[in-house]
Every structure is written in C-alpha cells, then in structure tokens.
Design a protein around this motif. Structure first.
Motif, PDB file in Angstrom:
ATOM      1  N   LEU A 153       0.876  -1.199  -0.071  1.00 36.44           N
ATOM      2  CA  LEU A 153       0.042  -0.012   0.068  1.00 36.44           C
ATOM      3  C   LEU A 153       0.804   1.375  -0.041  1.00 36.44           C
ATOM      4  N   GLN A 154       1.950   1.327   0.772  1.00 32.43           N
ATOM      5  CA  GLN A 154       2.994   2.418   0.772  1.00 32.43           C
ATOM      6  C   GLN A 154       3.461   2.626  -0.769  1.00 32.43           C
ATOM      7  N   LYS A 155       3.917   1.537  -1.244  1.00 27.51           N
ATOM      8  CA  LYS A 155       4.330   1.599  -2.467  1.00 27.51           C
ATOM      9  C   LYS A 155       3.371   2.159  -3.545  1.00 27.51           C
ATOM     10  N   LEU A 156       2.078   1.536  -3.518  1.00 25.06           N
ATOM     11  CA  LEU A 156       1.117   1.922  -4.453  1.00 25.06           C
ATOM     12  C   LEU A 156       0.679   3.529  -4.243  1.00 25.06           C
ATOM     13  N   ASP A 157       0.763   4.064  -2.831  1.00 21.60           N
ATOM     14  CA  ASP A 157       0.366   5.243  -2.543  1.00 21.60           C
ATOM     15  C   ASP A 157       1.467   6.375  -3.209  1.00 21.60           C
ATOM     16  N   ALA A 158       2.895   5.707  -3.020  1.00 21.26           N
ATOM     17  CA  ALA A 158       3.910   6.743  -3.470  1.00 21.26           C
ATOM     18  C   ALA A 158       3.787   6.696  -5.169  1.00 21.26           C
ATOM     19  N   GLU A 159       3.443   5.539  -5.884  1.00 15.25           N
ATOM     20  CA  GLU A 159       3.252   5.706  -7.112  1.00 15.25           C
ATOM     21  C   GLU A 159       2.092   6.694  -7.585  1.00 15.25           C
ATOM     22  N   HIS A 160       1.069   6.678  -7.098  1.00 15.09           N
ATOM     23  CA  HIS A 160      -0.029   7.274  -7.228  1.00 15.09           C
ATOM     24  C   HIS A 160       0.126   8.855  -7.080  1.00 15.09           C
ATOM     25  N   THR A 161       1.019   9.168  -6.041  1.00 13.66           N
ATOM     26  CA  THR A 161       1.414  10.785  -5.631  1.00 13.66           C
ATOM     27  C   THR A 161       2.260  11.216  -6.685  1.00 13.66           C
ATOM     28  N   ALA A 162       3.122  10.267  -7.329  1.00 16.23           N
ATOM     29  CA  ALA A 162       3.997  10.468  -8.530  1.00 16.23           C
ATOM     30  C   ALA A 162       3.390  10.810  -9.661  1.00 16.23           C
ATOM     31  N   ASN A 163       2.181   9.826  -9.758  1.00 16.68           N
ATOM     32  CA  ASN A 163       1.515   9.829 -11.210  1.00 16.68           C
ATOM     33  C   ASN A 163      -0.001  10.018 -10.836  1.00 16.68           C
ATOM     34  N   PRO A 164      -0.462  11.234 -10.297  1.00 17.15           N
ATOM     35  CA  PRO A 164      -1.854  11.364  -9.714  1.00 17.15           C
ATOM     36  C   PRO A 164      -2.999  11.202 -10.844  1.00 17.15           C
ATOM     37  N   ASP A 165      -2.425  11.332 -12.316  1.00 16.46           N
ATOM     38  CA  ASP A 165      -3.346  11.309 -13.310  1.00 16.46           C
ATOM     39  C   ASP A 165      -3.457   9.968 -14.204  1.00 16.46           C
ATOM     40  N   ASP A 166      -2.437   9.195 -13.704  1.00 19.83           N
ATOM     41  CA  ASP A 166      -2.171   7.797 -14.179  1.00 19.83           C
ATOM     42  C   ASP A 166      -3.539   6.906 -14.174  1.00 19.83           C
ATOM     43  N   MET A 167      -4.360   6.686 -14.825  1.00 17.41           N
ATOM     44  CA  MET A 167      -5.582   5.592 -14.185  1.00 17.41           C
ATOM     45  C   MET A 167      -5.206   4.289 -14.149  1.00 17.41           C
ATOM     46  N   GLY A 168      -4.118   3.931 -14.806  1.00 19.33           N
ATOM     47  CA  GLY A 168      -3.553   2.493 -14.597  1.00 19.33           C
ATOM     48  C   GLY A 168      -2.931   2.359 -13.139  1.00 19.33           C
ATOM     49  N   VAL A 169      -2.215   3.408 -12.666  1.00 20.19           N
ATOM     50  CA  VAL A 169      -1.415   3.315 -11.349  1.00 20.19           C
ATOM     51  C   VAL A 169      -2.773   3.514 -10.478  1.00 20.19           C
ATOM     52  N   LEU A 170      -3.904   4.259 -10.449  1.00 16.17           N
ATOM     53  CA  LEU A 170      -5.053   4.407  -9.780  1.00 16.17           C
ATOM     54  C   LEU A 170      -5.563   3.305  -9.674  1.00 16.17           C
ATOM     55  N   SER A 171      -5.996   2.303 -10.715  1.00 12.14           N
ATOM     56  CA  SER A 171      -6.733   1.142 -10.810  1.00 12.14           C
ATOM     57  C   SER A 171      -5.985   0.278  -9.981  1.00 12.14           C
ATOM     58  N   ASN A 172      -4.817   0.132 -10.011  1.00 14.04           N
ATOM     59  CA  ASN A 172      -3.969  -0.864  -9.379  1.00 14.04           C
ATOM     60  C   ASN A 172      -4.058  -0.670  -7.585  1.00 14.04           C
ATOM     61  N   TYR A 173      -3.909   0.711  -7.145  1.00 13.15           N
ATOM     62  CA  TYR A 173      -4.120   1.117  -5.976  1.00 13.15           C
ATOM     63  C   TYR A 173      -5.503   0.834  -5.561  1.00 13.15           C
ATOM     64  N   ILE A 174      -6.558   1.032  -6.248  1.00 14.34           N
ATOM     65  CA  ILE A 174      -7.719   0.639  -5.637  1.00 14.34           C
ATOM     66  C   ILE A 174      -8.121  -0.841  -5.680  1.00 14.34           C
ATOM     67  N   ASP A 175      -7.791  -1.558  -6.566  1.00 11.29           N
ATOM     68  CA  ASP A 175      -7.941  -2.862  -6.536  1.00 11.29           C
ATOM     69  C   ASP A 175      -7.291  -3.670  -5.245  1.00 11.29           C
ATOM     70  N   PHE A 176      -5.829  -3.321  -5.129  1.00  7.76           N
ATOM     71  CA  PHE A 176      -5.301  -3.871  -4.039  1.00  7.76           C
ATOM     72  C   PHE A 176      -5.888  -3.116  -2.715  1.00  7.76           C
ATOM     73  N   LEU A 177      -6.080  -2.191  -2.513  1.00  2.00           N
ATOM     74  CA  LEU A 177      -6.618  -1.571  -1.274  1.00  2.00           C
ATOM     75  C   LEU A 177      -7.966  -2.348  -0.947  1.00  2.00           C
ATOM     76  N   TRP A 178      -8.658  -2.661  -2.070  1.00  2.00           N
ATOM     77  CA  TRP A 178     -10.106  -3.271  -1.967  1.00  2.00           C
ATOM     78  C   TRP A 178      -9.858  -4.556  -1.557  1.00  2.00           C
ATOM     79  N   SER A 179      -8.894  -5.337  -1.978  1.00  2.00           N
ATOM     80  CA  SER A 179      -8.652  -6.698  -1.554  1.00  2.00           C
ATOM     81  C   SER A 179      -7.939  -6.616  -0.245  1.00  2.00           C
ATOM     82  N   CYS A 180      -7.388  -5.800   0.340  1.00  2.00           N
ATOM     83  CA  CYS A 180      -6.841  -5.498   1.747  1.00  2.00           C
ATOM     84  C   CYS A 180      -8.335  -5.578   2.803  1.00  2.00           C
ATOM     85  N   LEU A 181      -9.095  -4.520   2.277  1.00  2.00           N
ATOM     86  CA  LEU A 181     -10.389  -4.336   3.156  1.00  2.00           C
ATOM     87  C   LEU A 181     -11.180  -5.536   3.032  1.00  2.00           C
ATOM     88  N   THR A 182     -11.395  -6.206   2.085  1.00  2.00           N
ATOM     89  CA  THR A 182     -12.199  -7.414   2.021  1.00  2.00           C
ATOM     90  C   THR A 182     -11.500  -8.675   2.912  1.00  2.00           C
TER      91      THR A 182
END
Length: 292
Positions: A153-182
């Motif tokens: 999650l820390q790694k994905l957050d750093a990637e999203h912060t560095a590329n806030p408009d990259d939908m691919g990065v955002l989707s990966n972040y969302i998918d992994f965070l959702w898997s953690c929550l479930t």
C-alpha cells in the motif's frame, strides 16, 4: 583535535545506526537513534545490546516452531493423495473441527506452503482454534500478510502521488486496497482511515470512467461506513445506468434493509420478480428471502 575526531567518529557511527534502523538491519525502534546520538558510545552499545537481545529472543522462540513447521511440511508433502478419494475431501474450514491434531496441523501447513493470502478467512478461523500450535501458525501468517499489505500500500501510494493522473496506477491502487479491506484484517481506526481513502480514490476513478464494479465497491464501502445518504446516491446512480444488473439489485436490497425499510423492500422485490430480467441463483435466493 581529539575531541573533533571523536565527534566525527561518533556522528559516522550514529549515521550507520540510523541506516541500520531504516533498512531494518537493526531490530530496534526508530527512536533508539536518538539514544545513540545523545549518549556517545553508551547509546550505541545500548542499541546493539537491545538489537541482539530482540534477535536472540525472536530466533529462540521461533526456532522450534520453524523446525517443526519444516518437518511436518515434509511429512505432509510426502503423503500421496488417492485421486479416487478426492471427492471425499471436506472443506478446510470443517477440517479444523476434526479431533486429530496431526491432521489439523497438516492442513494449516498446506495453507502456509501454498499462498496464505488466499486463505485469510480460514486463517482467521484457525486463529480461534483450541490447538495452540494451529493458532500460533495462523496468527503469525496473518501478521505477515498484514505487513506485506502495508508495504504494498505504501508503494502504491507513492506511485499514485508521483503519477496522480495515471488511471492505470490508480486502478492498481484501488484494486489492492479493496482486496485488503475485504480480508477484514484492518481493525479500528486503521480500517476507518483506509475506507475513507478508498472512497476518495474510487470516487476519483468514477469521475473519469467508472464501471459497475467501481460503483458496487463504492456503495458497499459506504454501507460498511454507515454513510447511508451517500450509499443511497451511489446505488441510485447504479439503478439509472444498470437497472437490470445483479449488483444493483442486491445492493438496493442491502441498502433498504440497513435502513429498516421493510415495505420498500417488499415493493422492490415484487417489481424485480415481475420483470423479465435474468436472475442468477444468488439473486433468486436473495429475493426469495424477502418474499412474505
């Protein structure tokens, strides 16, 4: 001159201590760096003593368990399963109830040797087992899964912060965070913060190009947070976009049930049953439950 040299050596040693703590070579809390810095010589000695004490304790307590884990793992792997008896296998959750401690432990060894992240629900049940050894392995595995999740999650957050408009990065972040929550490993304030973060991330994605999965996840997340007004808005939006979707039907029922609106559930169920839309067994089961 000697004082300057001593101070320089002390600072270099403290720098090495700091690097060791950051890279986890030294098994001590990060605040111990201040001890090393403010107590010349003695501070470094304290850090080293504490590190070796922690390392020794961890090795000593885990050595027997690890060796036993390896031994039982080899024993388990050496057992050949008769394919003709494959259909007699029982679910691993039920296997925790069998009386044989050896069989219970063999099963959890199999889980640990496979991919523990795929068996979180089983590990949670195993964590409440009467067998202390099964509990030990299950809890240890869940702790490791949580650590790996935090790191990713820390790694994905750093990637999203560095590329806030990259939908691919955002989707990966969302998918992994959702898997953690479930996985239901997050508790208390940690879960609250991550569900808020998930809401922000997926709302951002929906604003650009959201599909029914995004809407479903957002609605489910908001129901978990008891944010019923927003959940209702999301589900209403699903109804407009995908009125015949199973996800919409099930979430609509769940939403109305959470609000205690029994009569509205009855009306919605009758309307859905009378429609010509396809209904899976899961949807039929949910509708049947509410039929008066």
């Amino acid at each position: 001159m000697l004082y300057i040299i001593a101070a320089a050596v002390h600072l270099i040693v403290c720098l090495l201590v700091f690097i060791g703590i950051k890279t986890r070579v030294l098994s001590v809390h990060k605040y111990m760096f201040l001890v090393a810095l403010l107590l010349p010589l003695w501070g470094v000695l304290i850090v080293l003593i504490l590190h070796f004490q922690i390392a020794f304790d961890a090795t000593d307590s885990a050595e027997i368990g690890v060796e036993k884990l390896k031994l039982e793992s080899e024993l388990y792997k050496s057992v050949t399963v008769d394919e003709k008896k494959a259909d007699t296998a029982i679910p691993i959750e039920e296997a925790l109830l069998i009386n044989s401690a050896r069989e219970r432990r063999s099963i959890i060894m199999d889980v640990l040797n496979d991919n523990p992240g795929d068996y979180v629900e089983f590990l949670q049940k195993a964590g409440n087992n009467d067998d202390t050894e099964v509990v030990h392995y299950a809890v240890t595995a869940m702790v490791e899964i949580s650590k790996e999740n935090d790191y990713m999650l820390q790694k994905l957050d750093a990637e999203h912060t560095a590329n806030p408009d990259d939908m691919g990065v955002l989707s990966n972040y969302i998918d992994f965070l959702w898997s953690c929550l479930t996985q239901n490993l997050m508790k208390g304030q940690v879960e609250v913060m991550n569900r808020e973060l998930f809401c922000q991330l997926i709302s951002k994605k929906i604003a650009v190009d959201g599909d029914i999965t995004d809407y479903s996840r957002l609605a489910e997340n908001e129901l978990k947070r008891k944010n019923y007004d927003f959940a209702g808005e999301v589900i209403s939006g699903m109804g407009k976009k995908w009125p015949e979707a199973e996800e919409y039907i099930l979430l609509k029922i769940q939403y109305l049930a959470a609000l205690g609106k029994g009569s509205e559930i009855q009306d919605f169920v009758k309307e859905t049953e009378n429609s010509q839309i396809y209904k899976s067994s899961k949807t039929k089961e949910a509708l049947a439950f509410w039929v008066s």
